[in-house]
Design a protein around this motif. Structure first.
Motif, PDB file in Angstrom:
ATOM      1  N   LEU A   1       0.842  -1.188   0.000  1.00 31.96           N
ATOM      2  CA  LEU A   1       0.000   0.000   0.000  1.00 31.96           C
ATOM      3  C   LEU A   1       0.878   1.240   0.000  1.00 31.96           C
ATOM      4  CD1 LEU A   1      -2.853   1.213   0.197  1.00 31.96           C
ATOM      5  CD2 LEU A   1      -2.597   1.120   2.679  1.00 31.96           C
ATOM      6  N   MET A   2       0.721   2.092  -1.011  1.00 28.57           N
ATOM      7  CA  MET A   2       1.499   3.335  -1.108  1.00 28.57           C
ATOM      8  C   MET A   2       0.714   4.531  -0.586  1.00 28.57           C
ATOM      9  SD  MET A   2       3.320   2.990  -4.866  1.00 28.57           S
ATOM     10  CE  MET A   2       3.111   4.710  -5.136  1.00 28.57           C
ATOM     11  N   GLN A   3      -0.584   4.540  -0.835  1.00 26.88           N
ATOM     12  CA  GLN A   3      -1.395   5.693  -0.449  1.00 26.88           C
ATOM     13  C   GLN A   3      -2.808   5.226  -0.154  1.00 26.88           C
ATOM     14  OE1 GLN A   3      -1.316   8.989  -3.203  1.00 26.88           O
ATOM     15  NE2 GLN A   3      -3.346   9.663  -2.596  1.00 26.88           N
ATOM     16  N   SER A   4      -3.365   5.711   0.938  1.00 28.10           N
ATOM     17  CA  SER A   4      -4.752   5.391   1.253  1.00 28.10           C
ATOM     18  C   SER A   4      -5.620   6.618   1.004  1.00 28.10           C
ATOM     19  CB  SER A   4      -4.882   4.912   2.700  1.00 28.10           C
ATOM     20  OG  SER A   4      -4.435   5.903   3.584  1.00 28.10           O
ATOM     21  N   ALA A   5      -6.913   6.390   1.026  1.00 29.52           N
ATOM     22  CA  ALA A   5      -7.868   7.447   0.697  1.00 29.52           C
ATOM     23  C   ALA A   5      -7.804   8.589   1.701  1.00 29.52           C
ATOM     24  CB  ALA A   5      -9.272   6.866   0.667  1.00 29.52           C
ATOM     25  N   GLN A   6      -7.833   9.822   1.203  1.00 29.43           N
ATOM     26  CA  GLN A   6      -7.953  10.985   2.073  1.00 29.43           C
ATOM     27  C   GLN A   6      -9.422  11.181   2.385  1.00 29.43           C
ATOM     28  OE1 GLN A   6      -6.225  14.339   0.131  1.00 29.43           O
ATOM     29  NE2 GLN A   6      -4.155  13.525   0.220  1.00 29.43           N
ATOM     30  N   LEU A   7      -9.729  11.294   3.637  1.00 35.02           N
ATOM     31  CA  LEU A   7     -11.127  11.443   4.042  1.00 35.02           C
ATOM     32  C   LEU A   7     -11.464  12.923   4.145  1.00 35.02           C
ATOM     33  CD1 LEU A   7     -11.274   8.619   6.700  1.00 35.02           C
ATOM     34  CD2 LEU A   7     -11.840   8.538   4.276  1.00 35.02           C
ATOM     35  N   ILE A   8     -11.993  13.454   3.048  1.00 30.75           N
ATOM     36  CA  ILE A   8     -12.344  14.869   2.963  1.00 30.75           C
ATOM     37  C   ILE A   8     -13.866  14.964   2.837  1.00 30.75           C
ATOM     38  CG2 ILE A   8     -12.064  16.998   1.654  1.00 30.75           C
ATOM     39  CD1 ILE A   8      -9.406  15.779   0.593  1.00 30.75           C
ATOM     40  N   PRO A   9     -14.530  15.572   3.792  1.00 28.23           N
ATOM     41  CA  PRO A   9     -15.989  15.677   3.698  1.00 28.23           C
ATOM     42  C   PRO A   9     -16.394  16.612   2.563  1.00 28.23           C
ATOM     43  CG  PRO A   9     -15.188  16.944   5.562  1.00 28.23           C
ATOM     44  CD  PRO A   9     -13.999  16.220   4.985  1.00 28.23           C
ATOM     45  N   PRO A  10     -17.541  16.339   1.924  1.00 31.70           N
ATOM     46  CA  PRO A  10     -18.013  17.239   0.868  1.00 31.70           C
ATOM     47  C   PRO A  10     -18.395  18.598   1.451  1.00 31.70           C
ATOM     48  CG  PRO A  10     -19.669  15.574   1.366  1.00 31.70           C
ATOM     49  CD  PRO A  10     -18.452  15.218   2.156  1.00 31.70           C
ATOM     50  N   ALA A  11     -18.283  19.612   0.622  1.00 34.00           N
ATOM     51  CA  ALA A  11     -18.678  20.956   1.046  1.00 34.00           C
ATOM     52  C   ALA A  11     -20.182  20.984   1.298  1.00 34.00           C
ATOM     53  CB  ALA A  11     -18.301  21.968  -0.035  1.00 34.00           C
TER      54      ALA A  11
ATOM     55  N   PHE B   1      -7.235   3.865  -3.248  1.00 41.19           N
ATOM     56  CA  PHE B   1      -6.066   3.278  -2.620  1.00 41.19           C
ATOM     57  C   PHE B   1      -5.083   2.914  -3.718  1.00 41.19           C
ATOM     58  CE2 PHE B   1      -9.487   2.764   0.327  1.00 41.19           C
ATOM     59  CZ  PHE B   1      -8.919   2.891   1.584  1.00 41.19           C
ATOM     60  N   VAL B   2      -3.818   3.233  -3.507  1.00 39.02           N
ATOM     61  CA  VAL B   2      -2.785   2.983  -4.511  1.00 39.02           C
ATOM     62  C   VAL B   2      -1.824   1.934  -3.967  1.00 39.02           C
ATOM     63  CG1 VAL B   2      -0.999   4.011  -5.955  1.00 39.02           C
ATOM     64  CG2 VAL B   2      -2.971   5.389  -5.258  1.00 39.02           C
ATOM     65  N   PHE B   3      -1.618   0.870  -4.747  1.00 39.13           N
ATOM     66  CA  PHE B   3      -0.727  -0.222  -4.376  1.00 39.13           C
ATOM     67  C   PHE B   3       0.390  -0.323  -5.404  1.00 39.13           C
ATOM     68  CE2 PHE B   3      -4.897  -1.214  -2.773  1.00 39.13           C
ATOM     69  CZ  PHE B   3      -4.687  -1.807  -1.541  1.00 39.13           C
ATOM     70  N   GLU B   4       1.514  -0.898  -4.995  1.00 44.07           N
ATOM     71  CA  GLU B   4       2.599  -1.142  -5.938  1.00 44.07           C
ATOM     72  C   GLU B   4       3.278  -2.445  -5.599  1.00 44.07           C
ATOM     73  OE1 GLU B   4       6.403  -0.147  -5.927  1.00 44.07           O
ATOM     74  OE2 GLU B   4       6.522  -0.340  -3.789  1.00 44.07           O
ATOM     75  N   ARG B   5       3.878  -3.016  -6.620  1.00 45.40           N
ATOM     76  CA  ARG B   5       4.784  -4.140  -6.408  1.00 45.40           C
ATOM     77  C   ARG B   5       5.933  -3.972  -7.391  1.00 45.40           C
ATOM     78  NH1 ARG B   5       1.244  -9.291  -8.619  1.00 45.40           N
ATOM     79  NH2 ARG B   5       1.073  -8.598 -10.777  1.00 45.40           N
ATOM     80  N   ARG B   6       7.072  -4.462  -6.986  1.00 43.47           N
ATOM     81  CA  ARG B   6       8.259  -4.411  -7.854  1.00 43.47           C
ATOM     82  C   ARG B   6       8.572  -5.826  -8.261  1.00 43.47           C
ATOM     83  NH1 ARG B   6      11.463   0.844  -5.925  1.00 43.47           N
ATOM     84  NH2 ARG B   6       9.571   2.007  -5.506  1.00 43.47           N
ATOM     85  N   VAL B   7       8.767  -5.988  -9.562  1.00 41.51           N
ATOM     86  CA  VAL B   7       9.003  -7.329 -10.102  1.00 41.51           C
ATOM     87  C   VAL B   7      10.275  -7.329 -10.922  1.00 41.51           C
ATOM     88  CG1 VAL B   7       6.547  -7.937 -10.109  1.00 41.51           C
ATOM     89  CG2 VAL B   7       7.534  -6.847 -12.119  1.00 41.51           C
ATOM     90  N   ASP B   8      10.911  -8.487 -10.982  1.00 39.04           N
ATOM     91  CA  ASP B   8      12.115  -8.661 -11.801  1.00 39.04           C
ATOM     92  C   ASP B   8      11.710  -9.049 -13.215  1.00 39.04           C
ATOM     93  OD1 ASP B   8      13.954  -8.141  -9.760  1.00 39.04           O
ATOM     94  OD2 ASP B   8      13.790 -10.184  -9.001  1.00 39.04           O
ATOM     95  N   VAL B   9      12.304  -8.406 -14.198  1.00 37.81           N
ATOM     96  CA  VAL B   9      12.102  -8.752 -15.597  1.00 37.81           C
ATOM     97  C   VAL B   9      13.470  -8.922 -16.246  1.00 37.81           C
ATOM     98  CG1 VAL B   9       9.859  -7.617 -15.801  1.00 37.81           C
ATOM     99  CG2 VAL B   9      11.928  -6.319 -16.294  1.00 37.81           C
TER     100      VAL B   9
END
Length: 94
Positions: free
Chosen positions: A61-71, A85-93
């Motif tokens: 997990l690189m980044q989770s949701a920012q909890l910003i209430p609507p105006a 939510f942003v995830f990453e993995r590093r793989v060998d090629v």
């Protein structure tokens, strides 16, 4: 061997990684040489039912949701998908 990054965006139905995935996007820095997400990169269904499933499969997990209430007054206005939510993995090629 060269290490490359793969990025997986999961949008949830709520603010928790336990909530259902409602949308997703996959970006492959390996140009197709690395493993695809479950179901393949062109699969229509999300690769995971929840964000926890991605963690269990080795995604970081690189980044989770920012909890910003609507105006005030905009509670029902359509906009971007909030629970990203942003995830990453590093793989060998080779």
């Amino acid at each position: 061997m060269t290490r490359r990054q793969q990025v997986l965006y999961l949008w949830m139905d709520g603010a928790s990684l336990d909530d259902a995935v409602i949308a997703w996007a996959f970006h492959d820095g390996t140009a197709g040489a690395g493993p695809p997400p479950p179901g393949g990169p062109a699969h229509v269904e999300p690769p995971y039912v929840t964000g926890v499933g991605a963690l269990e499969d080795g995604w970081m997990l690189m980044q989770s949701a920012q909890l910003i209430p609507p105006a005030p007054g905009h509670e029902h206005t359509n906009s971007y998908l909030e629970y990203e939510f942003v995830f990453e993995r590093r793989v060998d090629v080779s």
